[in-house]
Enzyme design. Sequence first.
Site, PDB file in Angstrom:
ATOM      1  N   CYS A  39       0.929  -1.095   0.303  1.00  0.00           N
ATOM      2  CA  CYS A  39      -0.122  -0.491  -0.304  1.00  0.00           C
ATOM      3  C   CYS A  39       0.720   1.505   0.032  1.00  0.00           C
ATOM      4  O   CYS A  39       1.053   1.850  -1.156  1.00  0.00           O
ATOM      5  CB  CYS A  39      -0.741  -0.024   1.118  1.00  0.00           C
ATOM      6  SG  CYS A  39      -1.487   1.629   1.712  1.00  0.00           S
ATOM      7  N   CYS A  44      -1.067   1.586  -2.883  1.00  0.00           N
ATOM      8  CA  CYS A  44      -2.419   2.475  -3.002  1.00  0.00           C
ATOM      9  C   CYS A  44      -2.079   4.222  -2.996  1.00  0.00           C
ATOM     10  O   CYS A  44      -2.426   4.977  -3.965  1.00  0.00           O
ATOM     11  CB  CYS A  44      -3.077   2.567  -1.320  1.00  0.00           C
ATOM     12  SG  CYS A  44      -3.879   0.560  -1.776  1.00  0.00           S
ATOM     13  N   LYS A  47       0.658   5.029  -6.146  1.00  0.00           N
ATOM     14  CA  LYS A  47      -0.752   5.185  -7.454  1.00  0.00           C
ATOM     15  C   LYS A  47      -1.743   6.400  -7.001  1.00  0.00           C
ATOM     16  O   LYS A  47      -1.586   7.237  -8.203  1.00  0.00           O
ATOM     17  CB  LYS A  47      -0.811   4.109  -7.825  1.00  0.00           C
ATOM     18  CG  LYS A  47      -2.016   3.585  -8.102  1.00  0.00           C
ATOM     19  CD  LYS A  47      -3.450   4.049  -7.939  1.00  0.00           C
ATOM     20  CE  LYS A  47      -4.590   3.695  -6.960  1.00  0.00           C
ATOM     21  NZ  LYS A  47      -5.373   2.726  -6.477  1.00  0.00           N
ATOM     22  N   TYR A 174      -8.458  -3.997 -11.467  1.00  0.00           N
ATOM     23  CA  TYR A 174      -8.240  -2.491 -10.745  1.00  0.00           C
ATOM     24  C   TYR A 174      -7.295  -2.014 -11.485  1.00  0.00           C
ATOM     25  O   TYR A 174      -6.585  -0.489 -11.920  1.00  0.00           O
ATOM     26  CB  TYR A 174      -8.320  -2.727  -9.683  1.00  0.00           C
ATOM     27  CG  TYR A 174      -9.180  -2.549  -8.636  1.00  0.00           C
ATOM     28  CD1 TYR A 174      -9.398  -2.130  -7.914  1.00  0.00           C
ATOM     29  CD2 TYR A 174      -9.530  -4.450  -8.955  1.00  0.00           C
ATOM     30  CE1 TYR A 174     -10.841  -2.255  -6.387  1.00  0.00           C
ATOM     31  CE2 TYR A 174     -10.395  -4.660  -7.537  1.00  0.00           C
ATOM     32  CZ  TYR A 174     -11.169  -3.420  -6.545  1.00  0.00           C
ATOM     33  OH  TYR A 174     -12.391  -4.044  -6.104  1.00  0.00           O
ATOM     34  N   GLU A 178      -6.687   1.396 -14.263  1.00  0.00           N
ATOM     35  CA  GLU A 178      -6.155   3.034 -12.892  1.00  0.00           C
ATOM     36  C   GLU A 178      -4.550   3.472 -14.391  1.00  0.00           C
ATOM     37  O   GLU A 178      -4.586   4.570 -14.216  1.00  0.00           O
ATOM     38  CB  GLU A 178      -5.566   2.715 -11.609  1.00  0.00           C
ATOM     39  CG  GLU A 178      -7.332   2.180 -11.014  1.00  0.00           C
ATOM     40  CD  GLU A 178      -6.808   2.204  -8.912  1.00  0.00           C
ATOM     41  OE1 GLU A 178      -7.985   2.345  -8.479  1.00  0.00           O
ATOM     42  OE2 GLU A 178      -5.538   2.238  -8.498  1.00  0.00           O
ATOM     43  N   HIS A 431     -27.921  21.073  -2.398  1.00  0.00           N
ATOM     44  CA  HIS A 431     -27.586  21.536  -3.738  1.00  0.00           C
ATOM     45  C   HIS A 431     -27.191  22.970  -4.119  1.00  0.00           C
ATOM     46  O   HIS A 431     -26.878  23.618  -2.868  1.00  0.00           O
ATOM     47  CB  HIS A 431     -29.718  21.966  -4.585  1.00  0.00           C
ATOM     48  CG  HIS A 431     -29.749  22.806  -5.383  1.00  0.00           C
ATOM     49  ND1 HIS A 431     -29.962  21.628  -7.002  1.00  0.00           N
ATOM     50  CD2 HIS A 431     -30.223  23.983  -5.934  1.00  0.00           C
ATOM     51  CE1 HIS A 431     -30.086  21.933  -7.711  1.00  0.00           C
ATOM     52  NE2 HIS A 431     -29.424  23.413  -7.083  1.00  0.00           N
ATOM     53  N   GLU A 436     -26.547  14.860  -4.740  1.00  0.00           N
ATOM     54  CA  GLU A 436     -28.090  15.580  -4.355  1.00  0.00           C
ATOM     55  C   GLU A 436     -28.571  13.975  -4.979  1.00  0.00           C
ATOM     56  O   GLU A 436     -29.175  13.917  -4.585  1.00  0.00           O
ATOM     57  CB  GLU A 436     -28.394  16.212  -4.821  1.00  0.00           C
ATOM     58  CG  GLU A 436     -27.941  16.749  -5.855  1.00  0.00           C
ATOM     59  CD  GLU A 436     -29.312  17.893  -6.711  1.00  0.00           C
ATOM     60  OE1 GLU A 436     -29.748  19.379  -5.427  1.00  0.00           O
ATOM     61  OE2 GLU A 436     -27.860  19.039  -6.358  1.00  0.00           O
TER      62      GLU A 436
END
Length: 442
Positions: A39, A44, A47, A174, A178, A431, A436
């Site tokens: 990681c 992670c 990356k 993944y 990516e 909003h 939303e």
Amino acid sequence: MYDLFVIGAGSGGVRAARLAASQGFSVGIAESSRVGGTCVVRGCVPKKLMVYAAEFSQYFNDSKGYGWDIKDVHFDWHKMVEARNNEVDRLEAAYKKNLKNSGVTIYESFAKFKRLNEVELDNNKVIKAKNILIATGGKPKKPEFQGVQLTKSSDDIFMMKNLPEKIAIYGAGYIACEFASIFKGLGSDVTLIYRGEDLLRGFDNDISSLVRQGLEEKGINVLLNTIIEGVRECSDGLSVALSDKRQLFANEVVCATGRKPNIENLGLEKLGVNLEKDAVLVDDYQRTNISNVYAIGDVTDRLNLTPVAIRDGIAFVDTVFNNKPTVPDHHLVPKAVFTKPEVGTVGLSEIEAEKKGTVFTVYKTEFKPMKNQLSGNLQKTLMKMIVEKESDKILGVHIVGDGAAEMIQIVAVAVKMGATKSDFDATCAVHPTAAEELVTLN
Ligand code: NDP
């Protein structure tokens, strides 16, 4: 004799070691590479820093529609790599410091089982421990074809000296998707080669198709139903032979074709630890068939994600040291894919819900987000909710678009709590946002 010896100082191993040590148990940890594991060092974190770097090109393009006139934009690969590597160094140092501050002894060495309750380090030093935790993670695996040794793995990407002008990426999971986005954003000419029908197998089909459209709109050449038959050196780069008999030129070819548990040379066979498809086999409480040997994270090949490995580590400490047997919860784990467009997902896909025989309703909206109206960016946003008809319970939420990863983290809390569609309907919108739409789906 240690109370606990951890093999592997990645996300899971470090969390387990620190937790046990901070509760007064004596703990040692061995790491043969760098503290922080996949990681922090080659996954992670670096990356995501590259994702941020790549995002700027889209911002520069989008800004024109808002009146900006940016000239002479130039990306410096070496500056980015230096900054990224400095951040990884900083994090590694912090991990080491935190381990030491918790009272964990770090051994910067490979460790393997010698016999029950004993591991051996590179210098032949033997360490005894009452409990041993295997937390060695995973490593990239490549398919077999002629010239595969000329290709790079995802680990190698972090060592690339230059930004490749042309890059071919094999796979559509993944990592492949990516890095296709990242390299395109940084300015490379990218071809994504995949053997199957559509990208990101296992994700909701609407996610796969919108991500593919998004990658193609950004200029990534996506080749589906295509296999790499061989790679050979040619002047200035590599020639890739494809199953449709075409040849493709690339400066770099990356195989992002999955990962496998990191079990080599650990002495697991000698000790008699049961494996299943090269993964360490554990029971619900993460115990192997050897009573004082446990395994967590990617080496068990259950759900290969950093936050899962961390939670596995916590469950392990509760079970073994806190007298609180804990089964790690791998249910309703939210996931993100940091492509452009980004993906956030939790729970069942439409096909999974069908396979379960659930009677459900699909609520879905696909729209051009407000930000893209002026920028001319064609990227659409998708929000999709799978709701069980009888109970009104939300079974799955799938988002593609800007902020999808951030949104799904919060949505996952509600889904994990058992939220119904009516709960979402009863929540007032914020909003103007894209999010939303999640509370106004009909
Ligand atoms: P994935 O399993 O996600 O994808 C592997 C890809 O390679 C698939 O497209 C697969 O095709 C293809 N493939 C596998 N074997 C072959 C083969 N022999 N020949 C050709 N193609 C092949 O693995 P990744 O390497 O992308 O990532 C590994 C794991 O790391 C992920 O599962 C995930 O758990 C984790 N990860 C998570 C990230 C995140 O959370 N954002 C980011 C990066 C990694 P097919 O679909 O047909 O099997």
